[in-house]
Design an enzyme around this catalytic site. Sequence first.
Site, mmCIF file in Angstrom:
data_model
loop_
_atom_site.group_PDB
_atom_site.id
_atom_site.type_symbol
_atom_site.label_atom_id
_atom_site.label_comp_id
_atom_site.label_asym_id
_atom_site.label_seq_id
_atom_site.Cartn_x
_atom_site.Cartn_y
_atom_site.Cartn_z
ATOM 1 N N THR A 200 66.675 94.289 11.615
ATOM 2 C CA THR A 200 66.937 93.253 12.617
ATOM 3 C C THR A 200 66.977 91.909 11.908
ATOM 4 O O THR A 200 66.368 91.725 10.848
ATOM 5 C CB THR A 200 65.862 93.228 13.720
ATOM 6 N N ASN A 201 67.702 90.985 12.512
ATOM 7 C CA ASN A 201 67.813 89.645 11.926
ATOM 8 C C ASN A 201 68.072 88.653 13.041
ATOM 9 O O ASN A 201 68.619 89.018 14.093
ATOM 10 C CB ASN A 201 68.940 89.605 10.881
ATOM 11 N N GLU B 14 72.563 84.163 16.259
ATOM 12 C CA GLU B 14 72.892 85.594 16.238
ATOM 13 C C GLU B 14 71.607 86.418 16.297
ATOM 14 O O GLU B 14 70.610 86.056 15.676
ATOM 15 C CB GLU B 14 73.653 85.895 14.943
ATOM 16 N N ARG C 194 66.069 86.275 8.077
ATOM 17 C CA ARG C 194 64.856 86.659 8.819
ATOM 18 C C ARG C 194 64.832 88.178 9.032
ATOM 19 O O ARG C 194 64.563 88.657 10.123
ATOM 20 C CB ARG C 194 64.814 85.941 10.167
ATOM 21 N N GLU C 195 65.082 88.922 7.967
ATOM 22 C CA GLU C 195 65.196 90.374 8.102
ATOM 23 C C GLU C 195 63.854 91.049 8.328
ATOM 24 O O GLU C 195 62.858 90.697 7.699
ATOM 25 C CB GLU C 195 65.834 90.984 6.840
ATOM 26 N N GLY D 21 69.485 99.808 -1.466
ATOM 27 C CA GLY D 21 69.909 98.629 -2.230
ATOM 28 C C GLY D 21 71.273 98.757 -2.872
ATOM 29 O O GLY D 21 71.592 98.031 -3.808
ATOM 30 N N ASP E 235 77.836 98.585 -0.828
ATOM 31 C CA ASP E 235 77.362 97.681 -1.878
ATOM 32 C C ASP E 235 75.906 97.262 -1.640
ATOM 33 O O ASP E 235 75.238 96.790 -2.545
ATOM 34 C CB ASP E 235 78.272 96.452 -2.000
ATOM 35 N N ASP F 123 70.636 90.417 15.689
ATOM 36 C CA ASP F 123 71.246 91.626 15.111
ATOM 37 C C ASP F 123 70.368 92.853 15.131
ATOM 38 O O ASP F 123 69.212 92.778 14.708
ATOM 39 C CB ASP F 123 71.449 91.436 13.592
ATOM 40 N N GLU G 254 71.017 96.192 12.960
ATOM 41 C CA GLU G 254 71.901 96.863 12.006
ATOM 42 C C GLU G 254 71.256 98.190 11.610
ATOM 43 O O GLU G 254 70.094 98.225 11.199
ATOM 44 C CB GLU G 254 72.128 96.003 10.759
#
Length: 295
Positions: free
Chosen positions: A123-124, A105, A133-134, A203, A198, A107, A109
Amino acid sequence: MAWEPKRRKAPPFLNNYWQRQLYMMGCVGSSRFDELYQPSWAMDHFTYEGEVLKMKLDNYSGAGFSSKSKYMFGKVTVQIKLVEGDSAGTVTAFYMSSEGPYHNEFDFEFLGNTTGEPYLVQTNVYVNGVGNREQRLKLWFDPTKDFHSYSLLWNQRQVVFLVDETPVRVHSNLEHKGIPYPKDQAMGVYSSIWNADDWATQGGRVKTDWSHAPFIASYRGFEINGCECPDAVAALDNMRRCSSGGWWDQLTLSELSLHQSHQLLWVRANHMVYDYCSDAARFPATLVECQHHHH
C-alpha cells in the site's frame, strides 16, 4: 383501497425520485462495472463472464480500467481474485488518484510471486505528488483462490485501507502537526495489471515467465458510494458540496472503532512485513507522521 399484488420493484418514477435525491446528496451507489467504470486501455484484454470481469496481461500488453466519474470522499470497494499459479513479475493495482503534478493517490498493489509463495500487498499514499509511504503485508488467506473485497474509505479525518472489511492501514489527518492531508482534489478510481518484473518480485530478481501467460485478474462487486464531482462543476464548488457533511463525515467514521483498532494491531503484528515508518536506512530521523504509530 383495492387490494394490489405486492410490487417487486418500486414504480419507475419512485426509483428516479430516489436516484435524484441520492444524486443531490452526492451519494452514488452501484455494483455494475458498466455503470461505474470503463476500460481505459487494451480493450481486447477484457472478457465478461456474467458478473465477473476478467482482465489479462500477456506479452503484448497489460490492461486497465477507470471510473467514469471522479469523487471526493466516500468508500470504494471491488472484489478481486488475483492471478493464480506463477504470477512472478506481475503487478495488479487498485487505487484512487487525482490528476496533475501534485496529485494525491491511495494504492493497493498486489505483487505477484512464484507458485506457492505468498502474494505481497503493497500500500502507498501520495500527498501533493509525494509518495514513499510504502507498507507491505502478507494476507491471512490465498488471494488467488477466491474473491476478496478491497476497499478505500476516505473522509476528512482519515483514509482507511480495508481487506474483507478488516482495516490494514490508516492514514490519519495530521494537519494540526503541519502535515498536508488529501482533502481538496477529486479522485478517480482505477485498476490495472502490468509487467513490473524490474522490481515486483523479490526486488526484481525473479522475472516474468511468459510461458505461463496470459495472467488473469478477475473482478466483481464493483461499488462506489461517494461524493461525485462532475467535470462541469467548478472544483471549489465540488469541494464545498462534498465537504459539507456526507455520510462519510459521521463521527463514528472519524477514527477506527475499538474493534477495528484491535484488528489493525493484529494485522500489523502478524502480517506486516515492511513499514516505511520503521525503515531507518531510508528515513534516519523519525518522520513526524510516523510518531503516532505504535512500535
